[in-house]
Design an enzyme around this catalytic site. Structure first.
Site, short mmCIF file in Angstrom:
data_model
loop_
_atom_site.label_atom_id
_atom_site.label_comp_id
_atom_site.label_asym_id
_atom_site.label_seq_id
_atom_site.Cartn_x
_atom_site.Cartn_y
_atom_site.Cartn_z
N CYS A 262 -8.86 4.69 1.07
CA CYS A 262 -7.89 5.36 -0.11
C CYS A 262 -6.53 5.48 0.47
O CYS A 262 -5.65 5.17 -0.34
CB CYS A 262 -8.63 6.73 -0.59
SG CYS A 262 -10.02 6.46 -1.29
N CYS B 69 -14.58 -0.92 -3.92
CA CYS B 69 -15.09 0.39 -4.82
C CYS B 69 -14.42 -0.15 -6.09
O CYS B 69 -15.00 0.63 -7.03
CB CYS B 69 -14.59 1.68 -4.38
SG CYS B 69 -13.08 1.77 -3.84
#
Lengths: 182, 136
Positions: free
Chosen positions: B107, B37
């Protein structure tokens, strides 16, 4: 009728590749009847897409999976229209799992990425700075793309995979510059 | 995608945003990235050499709400811990605390990696040998 049923069947059969985990993944190049290579020009890609769309159009081919086939075709076109996605797909076709194996980027690169993100943040709202930065980042991204094409031609999939990951940071920075809301 | 209340809390009011002097001998810096990402996360710790405890922690993250919340939470959690205690923080703890959905698990992995990298950096500076697996 120029459309050959056999061609469509052949393309369909050829369009699934074995994946590392054993499942099949659709090969978008085969789906569009194209040679798997990174330097596709947008015109030939669009031509292939339109040709195949005509062949697979639900009006011409009966059956409930005509819609699913058209959706797969649209997705293949979308994926291949993006040069970085195209390179990433080709990398995986040549060397399955290479993107994941090369996902760890060197610390020096990450420091650069952090500095670039800070630069983008600082430029936000200043049109002149934004324009300058955008031009510079676009230029750097184009240089990365040329390098990736070169490494692909040389058969170095690890280098291509790393460049695909590195380009993600440039693309992200450009997205932020383009989107005043984020 | 809907963020959990805890993610929004950290996102809207992130704790410990900032930088420490990366060249200071009592500061450890970890920079990690998620190429999927384009997220990049910097986490820094300041260690009291007497007690071996983390006295200050801060972060700077360019990424989605979950990446920011994960790093914000990580800095909160490492403060007051010894290095070994800080290494016990697992990404699954962050997932649980923030109710992260499966697509955002990376994350929390990033935050755990950042803690490890910062501790590793401090140990190297302080001559504590670093990762015992790598030591011969």
């Amino acid at each position: 009728m120029p459309f050959l049923e056999d061609d469509a069947r052949k393309a369909e059969r050829a369009s699934t590749l074995p994946r590392q985990d054993g499942s099949d993944v659709v090969d978008p190049f085969a789906l569009l009847g194209l040679e798997p290579r990174p330097d596709l020009c947008p015109v030939e890609l669009e031509k292939a897409y339109l040709n195949r769309s005509r062949e697979l159009h639900p009006d011409r081919r009966e059956g409930e999976d005509a819609t699913a086939r058209t959706a797969a075709l649209n997705e293949a076109y979308r994926l291949l229209s993006d040069p970085w996605r195209r390179l990433a797909i080709l990398c995986e076709m040549r060397e399955p799992g290479v993107l994941n194996r090369c996902r760890e980027l060197p610390p020096s690169f990450l420091i650069e990425a952090m500095e670039r993100a800070e630069e983008v943040e600082a430029a936000r709202g200043d049109l002149r700075k934004e324009t300058e930065l955008e031009a510079r980042l676009s230029g750097e991204l184009a240089a990365l793309e040329r390098k990736a094409m070169e490494r692909f031609a040389a058969g170095d999939m690890r280098a291509v995979a790393t460049l695909c990951h590195e380009a993600r940071y440039h693309r992200r920075a450009l997205e932020v510059l383009h989107d005043p809301g984020s | 995608m809907a963020y959990s209340d805890k993610v929004l809390e950290h996102y809207n009011n992130p704790q410990n945003v900032g930088s420490l002097d990366k060249d200071a001998p009592d500061v450890g810096t970890g920079i990690v990235g998620a190429p999927e990402c384009g997220d990049v996360m910097k986490l820094q710790i300041k260690v009291d050499p007497e007690t071996g405890k983390i006295v200050q922690a801060c972060f700077k993250t360019y990424g989605c709400g979950s990446a920011i919340a994960s790093s914000s939470l990580a800095t909160e959690w490492v403060k007051g811990r010894t290095l070994d205690e800080a290494l016990e923080i697992k990404n699954t703890d962050i997932v649980e605390e923030l109710s992260l959905p499966p697509v955002k698990i990376h994350c929390s992995v990033l935050a755990e990696d950042a803690i490890r990298a910062a501790i590793e950096d401090y140990k190297k500076k302080a001559g504590l040998g670093g990762n015992p697996e790598k030591a011969s």
